[in-house]
Design a protein around this motif. Structure first.
Motif, mmCIF file in Angstrom:
data_model
loop_
_atom_site.group_PDB
_atom_site.id
_atom_site.type_symbol
_atom_site.label_atom_id
_atom_site.label_comp_id
_atom_site.label_asym_id
_atom_site.label_seq_id
_atom_site.Cartn_x
_atom_site.Cartn_y
_atom_site.Cartn_z
ATOM 1 N N ILE A 105 0.843 -1.200 0.000
ATOM 2 C CA ILE A 105 0.000 0.000 0.000
ATOM 3 C C ILE A 105 0.880 1.253 0.000
ATOM 4 C CG2 ILE A 105 -1.644 1.344 1.389
ATOM 5 C CD1 ILE A 105 -2.893 -1.392 2.255
ATOM 6 N N ARG A 145 2.066 1.901 -3.450
ATOM 7 C CA ARG A 145 1.017 2.448 -4.314
ATOM 8 C C ARG A 145 0.787 3.936 -4.072
ATOM 9 N NH1 ARG A 145 -2.079 -2.025 -6.188
ATOM 10 N NH2 ARG A 145 -1.365 -3.688 -4.861
ATOM 11 N N ALA A 176 -9.619 0.728 0.645
ATOM 12 C CA ALA A 176 -9.508 1.324 -0.695
ATOM 13 C C ALA A 176 -9.841 2.808 -0.632
ATOM 14 C CB ALA A 176 -10.438 0.613 -1.677
ATOM 15 N N ILE A 184 -6.928 4.596 0.929
ATOM 16 C CA ILE A 184 -5.843 4.717 -0.057
ATOM 17 C C ILE A 184 -6.146 5.838 -1.057
ATOM 18 C CG2 ILE A 184 -4.756 3.531 -2.033
ATOM 19 C CD1 ILE A 184 -5.021 0.915 -0.341
ATOM 20 N N ASP A 185 -7.395 5.906 -1.485
ATOM 21 C CA ASP A 185 -7.780 6.944 -2.434
ATOM 22 C C ASP A 185 -7.600 8.344 -1.830
ATOM 23 O OD1 ASP A 185 -8.644 7.002 -5.113
ATOM 24 O OD2 ASP A 185 -10.622 7.706 -4.504
ATOM 25 N N ARG A 221 -3.959 9.156 -1.602
ATOM 26 C CA ARG A 221 -3.432 9.595 -2.903
ATOM 27 C C ARG A 221 -3.785 11.064 -3.129
ATOM 28 N NH1 ARG A 221 -5.101 3.988 -6.119
ATOM 29 N NH2 ARG A 221 -2.998 3.234 -6.508
ATOM 30 N N ASP A 222 -4.997 11.439 -2.765
ATOM 31 C CA ASP A 222 -5.389 12.846 -2.895
ATOM 32 C C ASP A 222 -4.498 13.741 -2.040
ATOM 33 O OD1 ASP A 222 -7.352 12.393 -4.722
ATOM 34 O OD2 ASP A 222 -9.038 12.672 -3.359
ATOM 35 N N HIS A 250 -1.214 14.264 -3.554
ATOM 36 C CA HIS A 250 -1.243 15.140 -4.735
ATOM 37 C C HIS A 250 -1.873 16.492 -4.439
ATOM 38 C CE1 HIS A 250 -0.206 11.422 -6.810
ATOM 39 N NE2 HIS A 250 0.306 12.218 -7.721
ATOM 40 N N VAL A 304 -4.801 17.466 -3.472
ATOM 41 C CA VAL A 304 -6.093 17.722 -4.087
ATOM 42 C C VAL A 304 -7.164 17.161 -3.148
ATOM 43 C CG1 VAL A 304 -5.996 15.586 -5.441
ATOM 44 C CG2 VAL A 304 -7.461 17.432 -6.211
ATOM 45 N N ALA A 305 -8.355 17.759 -3.153
ATOM 46 C CA ALA A 305 -9.437 17.240 -2.318
ATOM 47 C C ALA A 305 -10.757 17.509 -3.016
ATOM 48 C CB ALA A 305 -9.419 17.884 -0.942
ATOM 49 N N GLN A 339 -7.707 0.819 -7.960
ATOM 50 C CA GLN A 339 -8.199 1.644 -6.853
ATOM 51 C C GLN A 339 -9.011 0.837 -5.853
ATOM 52 O OE1 GLN A 339 -9.465 5.156 -9.737
ATOM 53 N NE2 GLN A 339 -9.393 5.838 -7.631
ATOM 54 N N CYS A 340 -10.095 0.214 -6.327
ATOM 55 C CA CYS A 340 -11.056 -0.387 -5.400
ATOM 56 C C CYS A 340 -10.479 -1.587 -4.659
ATOM 57 C CB CYS A 340 -12.320 -0.807 -6.131
ATOM 58 S SG CYS A 340 -13.036 0.493 -7.146
ATOM 59 N N ALA A 373 -7.187 -1.948 -4.103
ATOM 60 C CA ALA A 373 -5.796 -1.569 -3.868
ATOM 61 C C ALA A 373 -5.245 -2.041 -2.526
ATOM 62 C CB ALA A 373 -5.634 -0.047 -3.984
ATOM 63 N N ALA A 374 -6.112 -2.362 -1.573
ATOM 64 C CA ALA A 374 -5.624 -2.808 -0.268
ATOM 65 C C ALA A 374 -5.352 -4.314 -0.250
ATOM 66 C CB ALA A 374 -6.637 -2.455 0.825
ATOM 67 N N VAL A 380 -4.474 18.589 -11.033
ATOM 68 C CA VAL A 380 -3.651 17.478 -10.565
ATOM 69 C C VAL A 380 -3.415 16.557 -11.758
ATOM 70 C CG1 VAL A 380 -5.677 16.151 -9.820
ATOM 71 C CG2 VAL A 380 -3.476 15.670 -8.786
ATOM 72 N N ARG A 423 -1.959 11.175 -10.910
ATOM 73 C CA ARG A 423 -2.387 10.794 -9.571
ATOM 74 C C ARG A 423 -2.232 9.286 -9.363
ATOM 75 N NH1 ARG A 423 -7.044 9.306 -7.771
ATOM 76 N NH2 ARG A 423 -7.657 9.718 -5.632
ATOM 77 N N PHE A 482 5.784 -1.898 -9.384
ATOM 78 C CA PHE A 482 6.990 -1.586 -8.617
ATOM 79 C C PHE A 482 7.796 -2.820 -8.229
ATOM 80 C CE2 PHE A 482 3.643 -2.184 -5.667
ATOM 81 C CZ PHE A 482 2.705 -1.188 -5.862
#
Lengths: 430, 430
Positions: free
Chosen positions: A30, A33, A312, A315-316, A319-320, A323, A325-326, B144-145, B147-148, B325, B328, B334
């Motif tokens: 994770i 990612r 998930a 994690i999303d 990522r925001d 970066h 961003v929100a 994304q969904c 990803a964990a 952005v 992302r 990796f």
């Protein structure tokens, strides 16, 4: 060294424990990612002395402000359940500039608008993938992957308990009460099973899905709800003979009269993609004007599947954060569409009747339907019950109100001993 | 007034036309979602004089620089197909600071690394949801969904042509050649059907899915490929009798020896969620350590389903542009994991043999398997063919190399008239 993103967890029941386990187990991948390490800094619990399956003593607190007012915590994950104070905690977290992730379908179905508005105002993320169908990706697919479509229909098996029960009743020809007792013994059904067998759990989920699919706010009160308590092994057997199974369906369709949104048991053709969905599995069938028919299948509940969805979302959001961003994707309810009253909804119906076994009985019954403009697609006489005959019929596609009038007429007829069941037929091949 | 985001379209075949139609048809709701208007500013075509189904004369060009060098175009959508010059156009677009969306599985499967590196270097988005399974959301769900999760297995029906053909062969008991001719007449199969029936189309897709699922770059050359040309109605009939169907499966699993990645026809239990996937429909079954079993189902090809996926990518990029952005979510390869050579892959096998109908024949055959440590799970003598008997057997789970040795031994035995078919068994209930 990678950035660290700190998370506060509200609640440490089944889902909270699953999230802790999963972020620990798959933490390394994770981190790769996201490009940041995700750390659970604090966990809100009710009782510090309760024994826990994980070594979390050092991060537990009973004081919610330890999380909501901690400037280092950027993401608050609500997995405590219930409406209050979970709602207030989430709103407070947003007001304090924290992103919020929740698995709480009750709150999303009821207070979705308020939460989205607060998230937007405070420029934070609000994510709730786990609130519908546990581990199955469905919120993100609807909001992102199918975003170019006009959605025509969402139809789901979104309650594992009732799907398990109907599967059991179908396989073992056993009745509702004994299957419920077994489901309770296995821990699949609660001591008070009303939320599941009454259709209320599914209703909350379809309210959420319908809001996203049709871009208009649908709440629990908008959903017509019938549970599965009246389904008998007899109905299931007859369904099978006619090429159908019986499923508890959560349905939302756009119609000229508004959004038709309901939860009820239904006859579903065995050839439909949802028909093979067995046991506690869930699936959501979505039709869009471009994509056509799609389906999303998986486990709709349980510690780790739900933790998969919550994580998930985390994690999303992470990522925001990385970066900078929100609120990239927030509320998509930009329309205000009416809800179609159930009396206007149209389907064929299965009706099972106990009638006096004498000449003219069928003619009288057909007449009662005909008087309401309900034509019969199919009639068959099944077993004898005492001096009566059991009659099974499938109507053509009719408005619910007309069907109800016909059924009321039947109930007043001397030839009709009992109206044993009335079940909608969905996705019928016409 | 909302912002305008301008798009350049490379190619106006089936998919390009679908994208134009869809962005036009659902433009209003897409604008609400994105908070910006998405406009196709220019379309690259080969022939300006060709008649088009849409009024696009004003925006057509045959000069690619009109798109790649236009500073107003922020998103380049590659739907021209083929490897060159599509690859070079995409790289150039990225170098010019444009985000790139593609539906081109050939290029993603072969040049994924280069494209991702170029996207990252130039801080642009690179999206390719439509490259696998048309309209079905699968790239975004995996990235994304889920990803964990540590993904354990991806198994898909990702080629509609062959699934249509196998469905037809199963329903009508017809043979490969006649079904192929019919599929060609209907436009489901190309004049040269090799890419589909030979498994190469599916191989490109599983290379892409495996790269994402296992975080290591898998290319077409890594995939073991067998097509469906050798499947006979007899095999399908015997599969059915034993509780299986035959599907062309694209499979990727993580094993201790590396990533096991292959495309071949396989026996699949009728109870498996992929088994009911009929006709041109596609579905991808994904198992993760937290989520358990999930499946994504829908149309894997066609103008509008593919346009749905391409447009979802355009919308996603447009949301990124609106939120200032980029990049992302980029390459998630990796790790560098080895590919498991096919000789080590383990499954049970179905073997159909024509053997001399005399005492001791079965013992000799069983002996040939036993000599390679292959035990037989099941043996049944089917119909007589002339003076021979047809023998159907299912082995226990064995490495491919051992099975091949046993088959070679059988081929040299006087009692064996013909080894008629050898098919892997997947997802067997053991």
């Amino acid at each position: 060294m990678n950035k660290v993103i700190q998370v506060g967890l509200l609640g440490m029941g089944t889902v909270g424990t699953g999230v802790l386990k999963l972020l620990q187990k798959n933490g390394a991948s994770i981190e790769q990612r996201v490009g940041a390490q995700i750390v659970i800094k604090k966990v809100l619990v009710r009782d510090l002395s309760k024994s826990r399956p994980l070594p979390v003593d050092a991060i537990m607190t009973t004081v919610v402000e330890d999380i909501l007012d901690d400037p280092d915590i950027q993401i608050v994950v609500e997995v405590m359940g219930g409406e209050h104070p979970a709602l207030e905690y989430m709103l407070k977290a947003m007001q304090n500039g924290k992103h919020v992730v929740t698995a709480n379908k009750d709150i999303v179905a009821k207070y979705g608008r308020e939460l989205f508005e607060t998230a937007e105002k405070n420029q934070v993320d609000f994510q709730f993938e786990a609130s519908v169908a546990g581990g199955i990706p469905i919120i993100r697919p609807l909001k992102q992957c199918l975003a170019a479509n006009r959605i025509q229909e969402v139809m789901g098996i979104v309650n594992g308990t009732t799907n398990y029960m109907l599967t059991k009743m179908t396989r073992d020809k056993s009745d509702f009460a004994s299957v419920l007792a077994e489901a309770q013994a296995k821990g699949y059904a609660e001591a008070d099973p009303t939320a599941d067998v009454g259709g209320w759990d599914a209703a909350r989920k379809i309210a959420i899905l319908a809001s996203i699919a049709f871009n208009t706010r649908i709440t629990l009160d908008d959903v017509y709800v019938e549970g599965i308590t009246a389904i008998s092994p007899q109905d299931i057997e007859y369904a099978g003979e006619l090429g159908y199974c019986i499923k508890l369906l959560a349905i939302a369709k756009e119609t000229p009269r508004g959004i038709d949104v309901r939860v009820h048991p239904a006859f579903l053709p065995l050839s439909h993609p949802l028909a093979p969905v067995q046991d506690v599995f869930n699936a959501i069938f979505v039709s869009g004007d471009a994509v056509g028919d799609t389906m999303f299948y998986g486990r709709g509940a349980g510690e780790m599947p739900t933790a998969s969805a919550v994580s998930a979302d985390i994690i999303d959001v992470a990522r925001d954060i990385c970066h900078n961003v929100a609120s990239r994707i927030l509320c998509t309810c930009f329309d205000e569409k009416p809800v179609c009253p159930v009396r206007y909804t149209e389907t064929p119906y299965y009706v099972r009747l106990l009638v006096e076994d004498r000449p003219g009985a069928l003619a009288a019954i057909a007449g009662a339907f005909g008087a309401q403009q309900v034509s019969l697609h199919f009639v068959i006489q099944k077993r004898k019950v005492g001096d009566c005959a059991e009659l099974v019929l499938i109507t053509s596609r009719v408005p619910d109100a007309d069907l109800r009038l016909a059924i009321n007429t039947l109930r007043g007829m001397s030839v009709v001993r009992e109206v044993q069941n009335v079940i909608r037929v969905e996705a019928a091949i016409e």
